[in-house]
Design a protein around this motif. Structure first.
Motif, PDB file in Angstrom:
ATOM      1  N   ARG A   1       1.033 -11.741   8.691  1.00 49.00           N
ATOM      2  CA  ARG A   1       1.610 -11.112   9.893  1.00 49.00           C
ATOM      3  C   ARG A   1       1.595 -12.092  11.061  1.00 49.00           C
ATOM      4  O   ARG A   1       2.571 -12.206  11.797  1.00 49.00           O
TER       5      ARG A   1
ATOM      6  N   LYS B   1       0.761   3.890  12.050  1.00 47.28           N
ATOM      7  CA  LYS B   1       1.438   2.895  11.199  1.00 47.28           C
ATOM      8  C   LYS B   1       1.643   3.500   9.822  1.00 47.28           C
ATOM      9  O   LYS B   1       0.678   3.937   9.175  1.00 47.28           O
TER      10      LYS B   1
ATOM     11  N   GLN C   1       2.023  -4.520  21.327  1.00 44.84           N
ATOM     12  CA  GLN C   1       1.037  -5.266  22.094  1.00 44.84           C
ATOM     13  C   GLN C   1       1.839  -6.237  22.959  1.00 44.84           C
ATOM     14  O   GLN C   1       2.636  -7.032  22.443  1.00 44.84           O
TER      15      GLN C   1
ATOM     16  N   ARG D   1       0.821  -1.221   0.000  1.00 43.75           N
ATOM     17  CA  ARG D   1       0.000   0.000   0.000  1.00 43.75           C
ATOM     18  C   ARG D   1       0.852   1.267   0.000  1.00 43.75           C
ATOM     19  O   ARG D   1       0.364   2.352  -0.276  1.00 43.75           O
TER      20      ARG D   1
ATOM     21  N   ARG E   1       5.478   1.075  12.579  1.00 39.18           N
ATOM     22  CA  ARG E   1       5.185   2.137  13.568  1.00 39.18           C
ATOM     23  C   ARG E   1       6.540   2.659  14.043  1.00 39.18           C
ATOM     24  O   ARG E   1       7.060   2.261  15.095  1.00 39.18           O
TER      25      ARG E   1
ATOM     26  N   ALA F   1      -6.480   0.473  17.383  1.00 33.52           N
ATOM     27  CA  ALA F   1      -5.451  -0.390  17.979  1.00 33.52           C
ATOM     28  C   ALA F   1      -4.068   0.004  17.499  1.00 33.52           C
ATOM     29  O   ALA F   1      -3.865   0.297  16.321  1.00 33.52           O
ATOM     30  N   GLN F   2      -3.118   0.030  18.442  1.00 35.66           N
ATOM     31  CA  GLN F   2      -1.726   0.287  18.089  1.00 35.66           C
ATOM     32  C   GLN F   2      -0.857  -0.857  18.598  1.00 35.66           C
ATOM     33  O   GLN F   2      -1.348  -1.797  19.221  1.00 35.66           O
ATOM     34  N   THR F   3       0.426  -0.771  18.323  1.00 35.49           N
ATOM     35  CA  THR F   3       1.414  -1.666  18.913  1.00 35.49           C
ATOM     36  C   THR F   3       2.451  -0.779  19.608  1.00 35.49           C
ATOM     37  O   THR F   3       2.490   0.412  19.307  1.00 35.49           O
TER      38      THR F   3
ATOM     39  N   ALA G   1      -6.406  -9.825  12.934  1.00 38.52           N
ATOM     40  CA  ALA G   1      -6.036  -8.428  12.666  1.00 38.52           C
ATOM     41  C   ALA G   1      -4.766  -8.085  13.422  1.00 38.52           C
ATOM     42  O   ALA G   1      -3.911  -7.355  12.933  1.00 38.52           O
ATOM     43  N   ASP G   2      -4.668  -8.607  14.645  1.00 43.53           N
ATOM     44  CA  ASP G   2      -3.493  -8.308  15.468  1.00 43.53           C
ATOM     45  C   ASP G   2      -3.363  -9.372  16.551  1.00 43.53           C
ATOM     46  O   ASP G   2      -4.161 -10.323  16.609  1.00 43.53           O
TER      47      ASP G   2
ATOM     48  N   ASP H   1       4.908  -3.462  15.255  1.00 41.82           N
ATOM     49  CA  ASP H   1       5.051  -3.293  13.803  1.00 41.82           C
ATOM     50  C   ASP H   1       6.281  -2.439  13.506  1.00 41.82           C
ATOM     51  O   ASP H   1       6.384  -1.313  14.025  1.00 41.82           O
TER      52      ASP H   1
HETATM   53  C1  LIG Z   1      -1.356  -4.783  14.356  1.00 39.41           C
HETATM   54  C2  LIG Z   1      -1.923  -3.506  13.814  1.00 39.41           C
HETATM   55  O1  LIG Z   1      -0.908  -2.551  13.663  1.00 39.41           O
HETATM   56  C3  LIG Z   1      -2.902  -2.955  14.829  1.00 39.41           C
HETATM   57  O2  LIG Z   1      -3.423  -1.734  14.426  1.00 39.41           O
HETATM   58  C4  LIG Z   1      -2.581  -3.690  12.468  1.00 39.41           C
HETATM   59  O3  LIG Z   1      -3.701  -4.454  12.600  1.00 39.41           O
HETATM   60  C5  LIG Z   1      -1.630  -4.344  11.446  1.00 39.41           C
HETATM   61  O4  LIG Z   1      -1.735  -3.764  10.202  1.00 39.41           O
HETATM   62  P1  LIG Z   1      -2.813  -4.102   9.055  1.00 39.41           P
HETATM   63  O5  LIG Z   1      -2.843  -2.873   8.206  1.00 39.41           O
HETATM   64  O6  LIG Z   1      -4.128  -4.360   9.701  1.00 39.41           O
HETATM   65  O7  LIG Z   1      -2.252  -5.284   8.343  1.00 39.41           O
END
Ligand SMILES: C[C@](O)(CO)[C@H](O)COP(=O)(O)O
Ligand SMILES: Nc1ccn([C@@H]2O[C@H](COP(=O)(O)OP(=O)(O)OP(=O)(O)O)[C@@H](O)[C@H]2O)c(=O)n1
Length: 379
Positions: free
Chosen positions: A74, A197, A154, A15, A99, A150-152, A173-174, A96
């Motif tokens: 992932r 991100k 985690q 992307r 990030r 949501a962020q990392t 998703a995570d 990530d």
């Molecule tokens: C893990 C994550 O950063 C949480 O926001 C995110 O889900 C991972 O990135 P993606 O764009 O969803 O693959």
């Protein structure tokens, strides 16, 4: 706690457009991945980087990290990283690489939450209205109450997340989704806007602008604090978060931890945001007998909320008795834990006043503290 960082960097960054995968592209004076790794250098005792096998050439200059080949999703990349963690690791922060600008307080808060939870992750409450859409038009609105972005990183207790990943079937998703599927409760800690991100090409412009703002805004602020509490009858006292058996106690509205009060005031002072008495009025009965870590944590969070982190602090206790030397290491650790900072950045020392004055007559203990706060980002 032995905390490791697991940085997933095996994606293709489709992307973000053509060219190198985004994690290997430059951002300021280094690459995206170098920023991500740097954020964990003094937080984690092991750093594992999961990369795509095709990207091995870009990893040559990654020092002091364990390199692992990633996989096509992932989640599978995370599992590969978990397998590479050292046997004595108790907790893992899964982050990530994309990030790049994760501020220290986001990581500190996750680590702190892991002391009482098996899972913790940063998030930001959704503040904009939410639409549902159809063919480029708004078809309705959705409730935003209770929704978080949501962020990392985690963070998890390692055995719990390893078992959760082993049991998980399908795409997640995570890692929070994986953890919750296994029944792990995940505490939400405070995320940060700059911890976004990098996903699309123009996110590089946003990240570069943030770095530049950080450099422009780099600021150091110094504050000092002073406090005194008198002795009264008792069998122990609290100093810098450590309970010391002693033939008397210190009297006060709270637990009278004179060292922690001076340090809290030093932080408030550095921010030019009042003092303990202003934030926790002694006239308010709810603070009667309160443990002083409430004040110190409030002060440091106020600093973080205003874009500052603690560079270092120094507390001096003035008393003839009790002897502070045997407790100084425990006091430094207690203060560091409460503030979520490295113990190397916290000093506790003591002096007598040569039997002069109220401290010399052993009527009470005085404490002085200095705190240096730093704001801004490393470019
Ligand atoms: C893990 C994550 O950063 C949480 O926001 C995110 O889900 C991972 O990135 P993606 O764009 O969803 O693959
Ligand atoms: N098979 C994968 C997929 C993603 N990631 C990592 O997971 C993080 C978050 O993923 P995302 O932003 O979706 O990255 P990409 O998958 O690289 O992006 P895109 O979907 O645009 O290709 C990134 O650091 C990415 O390198 C990974 O290690 N292994």
């Amino acid at each position: 706690m032995k905390v490791a960082a697991l940085i997933v960097a095996a994606g293709r960054g489709t992307r973000a457009g053509e060219g190198l995968p985004k994690q290997w592209r430059p951002l300021g004076t280094k690459r995206v991945i170098d920023h991500a790794i740097a954020a964990f250098r003094d937080k984690a005792c092991q750093i594992v980087v999961v990369h795509h096998p095709d990207d091995a050439e870009f990893c040559c200059d990654l020092d002091d990290v364990v390199l692992v080949h990633g996989c096509s999703t992932r989640s599978a990349s995370v599992r590969a990283g978990l397998d590479a963690l050292a046997p004595d690791i108790t907790h893992v922060l899964i982050h990530d690489a994309a990030r790049a600008l994760c501020p220290p307080h986001v990581i500190d808060d996750v680590i702190h939450a892991l002391e009482s939870h098996d899972g913790a992750a940063p998030g930001l409450a959704v503040t904009d209205a939410l639409w549902t859409t159809s063919d480029g038009h708004v078809s309705g609105t959705a409730k935003r109450d209770g929704l978080f972005r949501a962020q990392t990183p985690q963070g998890f207790a390692l055995p719990a997340i390893t078992a959760a990943h082993a049991a998980f079937d399908g795409e997640a998703a995570d890692d929070v989704e994986v953890a919750r599927a296994a029944g792990i409760e995940v505490a939400i800690t405070k995320g940060a806007e700059e911890n976004f991100k990098i996903t699309h090409a123009d996110d590089f412009t946003r990240a570069t602008a943030h770095l530049q703002r950080g450099k422009d805004a780099m600021k150091i602020r110094i504050g000092n604090g002073y406090d005194v509490h008198r002795f009264g009858p008792g069998d122990h006292l609290w100093l810098c978060g450590v309970k010391i058996p002693f033939g008397r106690t210190l009297q006060g509205h709270s637990d009278a931890d004179v060292g922690m009060h001076a340090l809290s005031d030093a932080i408030y002072g550095a921010l030019a945001m009042g003092d303990i008495g202003q934030h926790f009025p002694p006239s308010d009965p709810q603070w009667k007998g309160a443990q002083s870590h409430i004040f110190l944590r409030h002060a440091i969070e106020l600093a973080r909320d205003n874009g500052y982190s603690l560079a270092n602090c120094d507390v001096t206790l003035v008393c003839e008795q009790p002897k502070i030397g045997p407790h100084a290491a425990a006091m430094r650790q207690a203060l560091a834990d409460i503030m979520g900072v490295d113990v190397a950045d916290v000093s506790v020392k003591a002096t007598t006043s040569e039997k002069l004055g109220f401290t010399g007559r052993e009527e009470g203990i005085a404490a002085l503290a200095t705190a240096a706060l730093v704001g801004g980002q490393d470019g």
